[in-house]
Design a protein around this motif. Structure first.
Motif, mmCIF file in Angstrom:
data_model
loop_
_atom_site.group_PDB
_atom_site.id
_atom_site.type_symbol
_atom_site.label_atom_id
_atom_site.label_comp_id
_atom_site.label_asym_id
_atom_site.label_seq_id
_atom_site.Cartn_x
_atom_site.Cartn_y
_atom_site.Cartn_z
ATOM 1 N N ALA A 83 -6.286 2.736 2.892
ATOM 2 C CA ALA A 83 -5.046 2.067 3.268
ATOM 3 C C ALA A 83 -4.402 2.728 4.484
ATOM 4 N N ASN A 93 1.178 4.070 -2.976
ATOM 5 C CA ASN A 93 0.910 5.488 -2.723
ATOM 6 C C ASN A 93 2.077 6.346 -3.192
ATOM 7 N N LYS A 129 -7.924 10.621 -4.823
ATOM 8 C CA LYS A 129 -7.752 10.117 -6.189
ATOM 9 C C LYS A 129 -9.050 9.903 -6.952
ATOM 10 N N GLU A 160 0.827 -1.210 0.000
ATOM 11 C CA GLU A 160 0.000 0.000 0.000
ATOM 12 C C GLU A 160 0.861 1.260 0.000
HETATM 13 MG MG MG Z 1 -3.308 3.989 -1.432
#
Ligand code: MG
Ligand code: ADP
Length: 581
Positions: free
Chosen positions: A80, A15, A61, A11
């Protein structure tokens, strides 16, 4: 869902890549139980958004993506950071270019502390300490440190491959495990991962069709693994596990690899975002395609084409024995056929696929014929005769098979399989007597292996010692072979070492003896004479004698036949001498 250290790393890594990082530095201590830290030089999070970023369903996002199913960014579930923060002590430090100072926020067991201003460079650092400290159940489910480390190592390794233009650095607190230059040089990364010799052999794929694009590399048929762990697929920049994609790939290799052997690949599939839905099962990274057949047949065709461009199509010889069954070469090109079935595993162990995969160094133009071993079909199959009679050597054919005559007919012996069996029995006998003569190498061999295997090798060095190998660590992911069993003298020590580490991962059997037998079988396979190697008369004779002395001369240690026996009876029938009118 955060299940293990590797899922945290995944995760955080995604990112960082989403944030456009050029360079990502990952530190994992005590297999991630103590510390996981991912630092990037990406766009960062504005101070006033940091609190939002660590709360659930806060993604920046979604707004950028018009299609909920789009995976043009790596992750967009917006949970996350929140999930990680709720099962650890997490500190996020971040700064955007437009701000002079950065901000830091600590979240402990899901409860955020106070935001503080800090001086820092542009980018984000997420520090995760004491993972699962408040979820003992999950802590209990973690596997051994070695296994957890391996999961993290191979994850980072794969992302490094997928993003050759970004710099990756992975360390375990003390040592650098992996480091890439970020200069886009794929081969260099491959070499760092697999060693130069393997990297050199990998075939590059570049294929484009109707908006689908497949790039990456695949192993030639001569380079295989005994498990699927080195099969890697990325879809639109995200690592996925998808059984049907694997099947498409294996179909492309079908009839070119031995039973139970798998290619080593890293394939990057780029497809229009509206064709795939990757978020069906985030934890498992499974995918669902809108039009699966189209995707699979594209992958299969692209891989097959690349393979055939490098390795000639095996000739399908007309069936010689009445009982043989040939596999039409065309069959493997039929797309959509048996997608659900892993062909390679369905074949019975005692049917032999003499594809070129077995001929590690062979010429690659052998018959691809599946010969049902006559022994299994003879009337006395319930009472298999294990030993073989004394044989009279006739000679060698095709630099691959020995021909011999016995009291009961003709024997065709596969020199490689036979030698495998001989070495295996000798080694196991010596092993049982706790006396495997070891011999020092004049020039020690230096071998580089992928980080996750290197790890395992380190833990297993004592076992290797039992087997007469003297191996020492020689730098990051690099080992030095200083001695090996006298039985193997003259063979390539680095090949032996690679064979040994190849699937330590699978050897999690509780039975030490089983692990050791598998290990021995693997090395013997690698050390045995190859098909295509001309043998002197003396060598041929020695091979026959040694085989006669074996306890189970009729099969190699992997269960495949070492010989085909044409009985007098069968010859007579084939020539119409018997039953003819
Ligand atoms: Mg993420
Ligand atoms: P998602 O990635 O699904 O959006 P996350 O919980 O992983 O959700 O992250 C939440 C938000 O925090 C992201 O949308 C992003 O705006 C911000 N963020 C997280 N990590 C980083 C990072 N390394 N660099 C920049 N922004 C980040």
């Amino acid at each position: 869902m955060i299940e293990r250290p590797a899922s945290v790393v995944k995760e955080l890594l995604e990112n960082a890549l989403d944030a456009g990082a050029r360079s990502v530095t990952i530190a994992v201590e005590e297999a991630g139980r103590k510390l996981i830290e991912v630092a990037d030089d990406g766009s960062g999070v504005p101070s006033d958004e940091l609190e939002l970023a660590v709360s659930r369903h806060a993604t920046s996002k979604l707004v950028r993506s018009d299609d909920l199913f789009s995976i043009s960014t790596l992750g967009f579930r917006g949970e996350a950071l929140a999930s990680i923060g709720s099962v650890s002590r997490m500190t996020v430090t971040s700064r955007v270019h437009a701000e002079k100072e950065g901000a830091r926020l600590r979240v402990e067991g899901g409860i955020p502390g106070k935001l503080t201003k800090v001086g820092t460079t542009v980018g984000t650092t997420v520090r995760v300490e004491d993972l699962f400290y408040n979820v003992p159940a999950r802590l209990k489910f973690l596997k051994s440190d070695t296994t957890e480390r391996r999961a993290t190592d191979s994850l980072v390794t794969r992302y490094a491959l997928a993003y050759p233009e970004r710099r990756f650095k992975l360390s375990d607190g003390k040592n650098v495990v992996l480091q890439t230059a970020g200069d886009g040089d794929w081969r260099a990364i491959l070499a760092a991962l697999y060693g130069v010799d393997v990297a050199k052999q990998l075939l590059e794929i570049q294929s484009e069709e109707e908006g689908f694009r497949l790039t990456g590399f695949i192993s030639p048929t001569s380079l295989t693994r005994s498990n699927r762990k080195e099969i890697t697929f990325f879809i639109n920049g995200r690592w996925v596990h998808d059984v049907s994609l694997n099947t498409a790939l294996l179909q492309a290799y079908h009839t070119l690899l031995m039973v139970g052997r798998y290619p080593l690949t890293a394939l990057f599939l780029d497809i229009p975002a509206d064709v795939v839905d990757v978020n069906v099962h985030p934890a498992k990274a499974e995918v669902r395609f809108r039009n699966p057949d189209k995707v699979f047949s594209f992958v299969q065709r692209a891989v097959r084409r690349a393979l055939l461009a490098y390795s000639p199509v095996p000739n399908v010889a007309p069936s010689l024995w009445g009982t043989s069954r040939t596999v039409p070469a065309e069959q493997s090109r039929h797309v959509g056929l048996d997608w659900a079935i892993g062909h390679d595993e369905q074949l019975p162990v005692d049917s032999r696929e003499s594809g070129i995969g077995d001929r590690e160094l062979g010429s690659g133009s052998r018959e691809s014929e599946v010969v049902d071993h006559p022994i299994t079909q003879s009337p006395n199959r319930q009472l298999p005769i294990e030993t073989i009679p004394l044989l009279r050597l006739i000679g060698q054919i095709g630099a691959t098979y020995l021909v011999a005559e016995g009291p009961d007919g003709l024997y065709l012996i596969d020199q490689h399989a036979a030698h495998e069996r001989i070495l295996f029995e000798k080694l196991m006998t010596q092993h049982a007597m706790k006396n495997i003569p070891s011999q020092a190498l004049l020039t020690p061999a230096v071998v580089t292996i992928p980080p996750h295997s290197a790890n395992l090798l380190t833990t297993n060095l004592p076992i290797l010692q039992h087997f007469g190998f003297d191996v020492e660590e020689f730098g990051p992911n690099t080992f030095q072979v200083r001695a090996m069993p006298a039985l193997f003298m003259g063979s390539d020590p680095s090949a032996a070492l690679r064979a040994l580490v190849e699937d330590f991962e699978e050897d999690e059997s509780p039975l030490q003896s089983e692990v050791e037998a598998k290990l021995a079988a693997r090395v013997c396979k690698r050390m045995a004479v190859k098909a295509g190697q001309a043998l002197s008369i003396d060598e041929q004779r020695a091979l026959l004698n040694d085989l006669e002395a074996c306890d189970s001369p009729r099969t190699c240690p992997h269960g495949r036949p070492t010989m085909i026996h044409l009985s007098v009876d069968m010859l007579e029938r084939q020539f119409g001498r018997r039953g003819a009118r």
